[in-house]
Design a protein around this motif. Structure first.
Motif, PDB file in Angstrom:
ATOM      1  N   GLN A  11       0.847  -1.181   0.000  1.00 14.33           N
ATOM      2  CA  GLN A  11       0.000   0.000   0.000  1.00 14.33           C
ATOM      3  C   GLN A  11       0.889   1.240   0.000  1.00 14.33           C
ATOM      4  O   GLN A  11       2.001   1.208   0.522  1.00 14.33           O
ATOM      5  CB  GLN A  11      -0.891   0.039   1.237  1.00 14.33           C
ATOM      6  CG  GLN A  11      -1.899  -1.085   1.274  1.00 14.33           C
ATOM      7  CD  GLN A  11      -2.735  -1.076   2.542  1.00 14.33           C
ATOM      8  OE1 GLN A  11      -2.305  -0.608   3.586  1.00 14.33           O
ATOM      9  NE2 GLN A  11      -3.945  -1.604   2.433  1.00 14.33           N
ATOM     10  N   VAL A  12       0.384   2.308  -0.603  1.00 15.51           N
ATOM     11  CA  VAL A  12       1.081   3.596  -0.582  1.00 15.51           C
ATOM     12  C   VAL A  12       0.139   4.608   0.051  1.00 15.51           C
ATOM     13  O   VAL A  12      -1.014   4.738  -0.359  1.00 15.51           O
ATOM     14  CB  VAL A  12       1.503   4.034  -2.004  1.00 15.51           C
ATOM     15  CG1 VAL A  12       2.126   5.421  -1.961  1.00 15.51           C
ATOM     16  CG2 VAL A  12       2.464   3.026  -2.623  1.00 15.51           C
ATOM     17  N   LEU A  13       0.653   5.286   1.072  1.00 16.77           N
ATOM     18  CA  LEU A  13      -0.112   6.301   1.778  1.00 16.77           C
ATOM     19  C   LEU A  13       0.332   7.675   1.294  1.00 16.77           C
ATOM     20  O   LEU A  13       1.522   7.944   1.185  1.00 16.77           O
ATOM     21  CB  LEU A  13       0.131   6.199   3.286  1.00 16.77           C
ATOM     22  CG  LEU A  13      -0.070   4.814   3.901  1.00 16.77           C
ATOM     23  CD1 LEU A  13       0.329   4.828   5.364  1.00 16.77           C
ATOM     24  CD2 LEU A  13      -1.487   4.345   3.731  1.00 16.77           C
ATOM     25  N   GLU A  14      -0.623   8.534   1.009  1.00 15.68           N
ATOM     26  CA  GLU A  14      -0.347   9.890   0.532  1.00 15.68           C
ATOM     27  C   GLU A  14      -0.726  10.876   1.638  1.00 15.68           C
ATOM     28  O   GLU A  14      -1.903  11.015   1.976  1.00 15.68           O
ATOM     29  CB  GLU A  14      -1.171  10.172  -0.718  1.00 15.68           C
ATOM     30  CG  GLU A  14      -1.045  11.580  -1.255  1.00 15.68           C
ATOM     31  CD  GLU A  14      -1.979  11.807  -2.419  1.00 15.68           C
ATOM     32  OE1 GLU A  14      -1.484  12.117  -3.507  1.00 15.68           O
ATOM     33  OE2 GLU A  14      -3.215  11.669  -2.242  1.00 15.68           O
ATOM     34  N   PHE A  15       0.288  11.535   2.195  1.00 14.00           N
ATOM     35  CA  PHE A  15       0.075  12.539   3.230  1.00 14.00           C
ATOM     36  C   PHE A  15       0.289  13.913   2.613  1.00 14.00           C
ATOM     37  O   PHE A  15       1.244  14.119   1.866  1.00 14.00           O
ATOM     38  CB  PHE A  15       1.062  12.334   4.388  1.00 14.00           C
ATOM     39  CG  PHE A  15       0.831  11.057   5.141  1.00 14.00           C
ATOM     40  CD1 PHE A  15      -0.119  10.985   6.151  1.00 14.00           C
ATOM     41  CD2 PHE A  15       1.562   9.918   4.838  1.00 14.00           C
ATOM     42  CE1 PHE A  15      -0.326   9.810   6.846  1.00 14.00           C
ATOM     43  CE2 PHE A  15       1.359   8.738   5.531  1.00 14.00           C
ATOM     44  CZ  PHE A  15       0.410   8.681   6.539  1.00 14.00           C
ATOM     45  N   SER A  16      -0.584  14.864   2.940  1.00 14.15           N
ATOM     46  CA  SER A  16      -0.517  16.203   2.355  1.00 14.15           C
ATOM     47  C   SER A  16      -0.448  17.265   3.435  1.00 14.15           C
ATOM     48  O   SER A  16      -1.112  17.155   4.458  1.00 14.15           O
ATOM     49  CB  SER A  16      -1.757  16.470   1.501  1.00 14.15           C
ATOM     50  OG  SER A  16      -1.886  15.506   0.503  1.00 14.15           O
ATOM     51  N   CYS A  17       0.349  18.302   3.154  1.00 13.38           N
ATOM     52  CA  CYS A  17       0.470  19.425   4.079  1.00 13.38           C
ATOM     53  C   CYS A  17       1.014  20.623   3.302  1.00 13.38           C
ATOM     54  O   CYS A  17       1.676  20.449   2.285  1.00 13.38           O
ATOM     55  CB  CYS A  17       1.427  19.064   5.221  1.00 13.38           C
ATOM     56  SG  CYS A  17       1.340  20.185   6.629  1.00 13.38           S
ATOM     57  N   THR A  18       0.727  21.803   3.792  1.00 16.87           N
ATOM     58  CA  THR A  18       1.241  22.996   3.121  1.00 16.87           C
ATOM     59  C   THR A  18       1.753  24.006   4.135  1.00 16.87           C
ATOM     60  O   THR A  18       1.218  24.111   5.225  1.00 16.87           O
ATOM     61  CB  THR A  18       0.166  23.645   2.225  1.00 16.87           C
ATOM     62  OG1 THR A  18       0.761  24.707   1.493  1.00 16.87           O
ATOM     63  CG2 THR A  18      -1.004  24.175   3.017  1.00 16.87           C
ATOM     64  N   VAL A  19       2.803  24.702   3.745  1.00 17.21           N
ATOM     65  CA  VAL A  19       3.290  25.815   4.555  1.00 17.21           C
ATOM     66  C   VAL A  19       3.297  27.099   3.724  1.00 17.21           C
ATOM     67  O   VAL A  19       3.600  28.154   4.223  1.00 17.21           O
ATOM     68  CB  VAL A  19       4.706  25.559   5.135  1.00 17.21           C
ATOM     69  CG1 VAL A  19       4.663  24.441   6.147  1.00 17.21           C
ATOM     70  CG2 VAL A  19       5.719  25.288   4.062  1.00 17.21           C
ATOM     71  N   GLY A  20       2.960  26.987   2.447  1.00 19.54           N
ATOM     72  CA  GLY A  20       2.960  28.143   1.554  1.00 19.54           C
ATOM     73  C   GLY A  20       1.565  28.433   1.042  1.00 19.54           C
ATOM     74  O   GLY A  20       0.592  27.787   1.416  1.00 19.54           O
TER      75      GLY A  20
END
Length: 173
Positions: free
Chosen positions: A60-69
């Motif tokens: 399985q591949v987990l996609e984590f997302s986050c932004t600082v811009g």
């Protein structure tokens, strides 16, 4: 179920489980995420969760997302084995030589494109969206992301152009 060798040459289309909110899963991989992209991962997880791509072969591949811009959402991918026979690892990405990269582990603004059966991403180099890059990656049975297409417009000239229409860098015709 068709065995994977029978699908040689065909795009691997995983089963996508969007917006999962298992905080224990985030905690298991937080050390990997923080190595690459310092972000408020718990806050991002509470807002959006993570996506899980099940490749159907114990990976399985987990996609984590986050932004600082303001303009780009960073996406990091963690490959894990369901039986835990191997440790989870960040999925590295290959880009064409000579192209600017922030990290070999980050895709920006990525989404699963059902029409292409691929993970598609783009970067916006500034708020006018008149320059940046466009990438297409496909999953391999081993849980890696293989580059299929790369387009880039490096000159920020004030003229908007869809990222899918940027000049083709890879593959070269």
């Amino acid at each position: 179920m068709i065995p994977l060798p029978a699908l040689a040459g065909a795009p691997l289309e995983p089963i996508l489980y969007p917006r999962r909110f298992d905080e224990a899963e985030l905690e298991r991989h937080l050390h990997l995420l923080n190595q690459i992209y310092p972000c408020k991962w718990y806050d991002a997880h509470k807002r959006n969760g993570y996506n899980l791509y099940d490749l159907g072969n114990g990976i399985q591949v987990l996609e984590f997302s986050c932004t600082v811009g303001l303009h780009n959402l960073a996406n990091l991918y963690v490959r894990k084995y369901i039986d835990r026979s191997q440790p989870a690892k960040l999925v590295a990405l290959r880009r064409p030589k000579g192209q600017p990269i922030t990290s070999k582990y980050i895709l920006f603004n990525s989404f699963w494109d059902h029409n292409r059966a691929a993970l598609t991403s783009f970067t916006v180099d500034r708020g006018l969206s008149d320059c940046g890059s466009f990438e297409v990656h496909r999953f391999t049975p081993q849980g890696n992301l293989e580059l299929v297409e790369y387009r880039a417009k490096h000159t920020c000239d004030g003229k908007f152009r869809e990222p899918t229409e940027y000049p083709l860098v890879y593959p070269m015709m």
